[in-house]
Design an enzyme around this catalytic site. Structure first.
Site, PDB file in Angstrom:
ATOM      1  N   LYS A  88       0.813  -1.230   0.000  1.00  0.00           N
ATOM      2  CA  LYS A  88       0.000   0.000   0.000  1.00  0.00           C
ATOM      3  C   LYS A  88       0.844   1.277   0.000  1.00  0.00           C
ATOM      4  CE  LYS A  88      -4.500  -1.449   1.510  1.00  0.00           C
ATOM      5  NZ  LYS A  88      -4.329  -2.888   1.856  1.00  0.00           N
TER       6      LYS A  88
ATOM      7  N   GLU B 121      -9.667   7.377   4.187  1.00  0.00           N
ATOM      8  CA  GLU B 121     -10.545   6.525   4.982  1.00  0.00           C
ATOM      9  C   GLU B 121      -9.861   5.178   5.085  1.00  0.00           C
ATOM     10  OE1 GLU B 121     -11.126   6.506   1.622  1.00  0.00           O
ATOM     11  OE2 GLU B 121     -10.914   4.332   1.560  1.00  0.00           O
TER      12      GLU B 121
ATOM     13  N   SER C 280       1.470  -9.826  -1.181  1.00  0.00           N
ATOM     14  CA  SER C 280       1.076  -8.425  -0.984  1.00  0.00           C
ATOM     15  C   SER C 280       1.451  -7.871   0.386  1.00  0.00           C
ATOM     16  CB  SER C 280      -0.424  -8.265  -1.218  1.00  0.00           C
ATOM     17  OG  SER C 280      -1.159  -9.121  -0.362  1.00  0.00           O
TER      18      SER C 280
HETATM   19  C1  LIG Z   1      -5.160  -3.878   1.587  1.00  0.00           C
HETATM   20  C2  LIG Z   1      -4.489  -5.179   1.291  1.00  0.00           C
HETATM   21  C3  LIG Z   1      -4.905  -6.017   0.219  1.00  0.00           C
HETATM   22  C4  LIG Z   1      -6.113  -5.738  -0.615  1.00  0.00           C
HETATM   23  O1  LIG Z   1      -6.094  -4.550  -1.340  1.00  0.00           O
HETATM   24  P1  LIG Z   1      -5.831  -4.512  -2.910  1.00  0.00           P
HETATM   25  O2  LIG Z   1      -6.126  -3.112  -3.274  1.00  0.00           O
HETATM   26  O3  LIG Z   1      -6.772  -5.500  -3.543  1.00  0.00           O
HETATM   27  O4  LIG Z   1      -4.425  -4.901  -3.134  1.00  0.00           O
HETATM   28  C5  LIG Z   1      -4.185  -7.174  -0.043  1.00  0.00           C
HETATM   29  N1  LIG Z   1      -3.121  -7.523   0.722  1.00  0.00           N
HETATM   30  C6  LIG Z   1      -2.698  -6.757   1.756  1.00  0.00           C
HETATM   31  C7  LIG Z   1      -1.532  -7.215   2.539  1.00  0.00           C
HETATM   32  C8  LIG Z   1      -3.364  -5.563   2.073  1.00  0.00           C
HETATM   33  O5  LIG Z   1      -2.942  -4.821   3.109  1.00  0.00           O
END
Ligand SMILES: *Cc1c(COP(=O)(O)O)cnc(C)c1O
Length: 393
Positions: free
Chosen positions: A89, A111, A377
């Protein structure tokens, strides 16, 4: 087939900017300037410097030996979990705060649902010395106490949204209201490839560094920039958009998005938008969303806070409709098992969002030379409580 955005902000049938009249000046300022600003050499330099020296990029592309042996394919892990603050993020919040500065804004609002985007926003505001207000549903504030305190430690004001269910949707409404009342000095940082045009395109571009690096790293490690598969989880879709971005026009790269099935597709407790959703307008854009017959948004459910969203970004809706991205899903249990599996095979405890992407390895068939990239992610630190409560390890 064309997968890019048009001048009106549409990807095929999805996208656009469905906003109240009062927000038009804010959105129009952003729309008319984002590409020029992002194209400036000075902006690029500062963005790339911060990604390298602050976020820790490039993140490694790790060949996962034991997982590869188990699934009989060459599996690589793109380590976004190693980014500062523990997830992808921050790539986007760094980009947007630099953009906000160049638009002459002094204040940031955002938000947040589970608090991950709130923390990434609070972090870059501290870094840049900008005032920050994060709106968060009062219920979410109770459920996600550590992230609330992280934001406060970073100097951000966390404002509880006390209307409706007191969750993400209500926090979004409050943030919008604030923005309408403070258009000249405030920028609103949206955390995924959702919202009115130009947000989905802007966020995808900031996250596209993920696939740019994957290409370079695969060239080095495999002698070929193109994998056979890229797999990523989809909440709003920003980590997936980043991981797919530079491969979308190479049709031989198979792109797999993974949604949260929650307790099961037919259980009434799910967040698998491509299976359960219909076209509609959510958070300012036309996209696929889970809704009742008369268009009320259905409350989604997933064990993973980041995937617990009733829609997907408009680019993903288009990629789904055209068949360019194949969408699979994983239940809570499948994801939790996969989270433990990745921990035990590679020594990496993933975020539960990421664990959904790992879970589909069991549902796919590979050739032994297939190169498979899974976008990791985020890391599992934030999810320790959930792992402990699930308990089966
Ligand atoms: C917020 C988050 C997501 C989901 O958000 P996307 O916009 O779909 O990437 C996925 N993995 C992690 C670790 C997150 O913090």
């Amino acid at each position: 087939m064309i997968y890019t955005i048009d001048e009106r902000g549409y990807y095929g049938n999805f996208g656009g900017a469905y906003i109240p009249e009062m927000l038009y000046p804010n959105i129009e300022e952003l729309r008319s300037r984002y590409l020029d600003i992002m194209g400036e050499g000075d902006f690029q330099n500062q963005f790339n410097q911060l990604l390298r020296n602050y976020v820790g990029r490039p993140t490694p592309l790790f060949y996962a030996h034991r997982l590869s042996e188990r699934y009989q394919a060459k599996i690589y892990l793109k380590r976004e979990d190693l980014c500062h603050t523990g997830a992808h993020k921050i790539n986007n919040t760094i980009g947007q705060i630099l953009l906000a500065k160049r638009l002459g804004k002094q204040k940031i609002i955002a938000e947040t649902g589970a608090g991950q985007h709130g923390v990434a926003t609070a972090t870059v505001c501290a870094l840049m010395g900008m005032d920050c207000i994060v709106y968060m549903g009062q219920l979410d504030m109770e459920r996600q106490r550590p992230n609330v305190e992280r934001m406060r430690i970073l100097g951000t004001t966390v404002v509880p949204a006390t209307s409706g269910n007191m969750t993400l949707k209500d926090a979004t409404n409050e943030a919008m209201r604030h923005w309408i009342n403070n258009p000249t000095d405030t920028h609103y940082i949206i955390g995924s490839v959702v919202g009115p045009h130009p947000y989905p395109d802007m966020v995808a571009r900031f996250q596209s560094v993920i696939s740019e690096e994957i290409r370079n790293q695969l060239s080095e490690q495999e002698g070929n920039p193109y994998p056979d598969y890229v797999i990523a989880c989809v909440g709003g879709g920003s980590n997936a958009a980043g991981a797919f971005y530079h491969f979308v026009n190479d049709e031989h790269v198979q792109l797999i998005g993974v949604e949260a099935a929650g307790l099961g597709i037919d259980s009434g407790e799910s967040a698998a938008t491509t299976v359960l959703g219909k076209p509609g307008v959510l958070h300012g854009s036309k996209t696929l969303l889970m809704q009742t017959e008369d268009g009320q948004v259905v409350e989604p459910y997933s064990i993973s806070a980041g995937l617990d969203y009733p829609g997907i970004g408009p680019w993903h809706a288009h990629l789904f409709e055209t068949g360019r991205v194949k969408f699979l899903n994983a239940t809570d249990d499948e994801a939790m098992q996969a989270g433990i599996e990745l921990s035990r095979t590679e020594g990496i405890i993933p975020a539960i969002e990421t664990a959904h992407a790992v879970a589909v390895l069991k549902k796919m068939e590979f050739d032994p030379d297939d190169v498979v990239v899974i976008n990791v992610s985020g890391r599992g630190d934030k999810d320790l409580e959930t792992y402990i409560r699930w308990g089966k390890y």
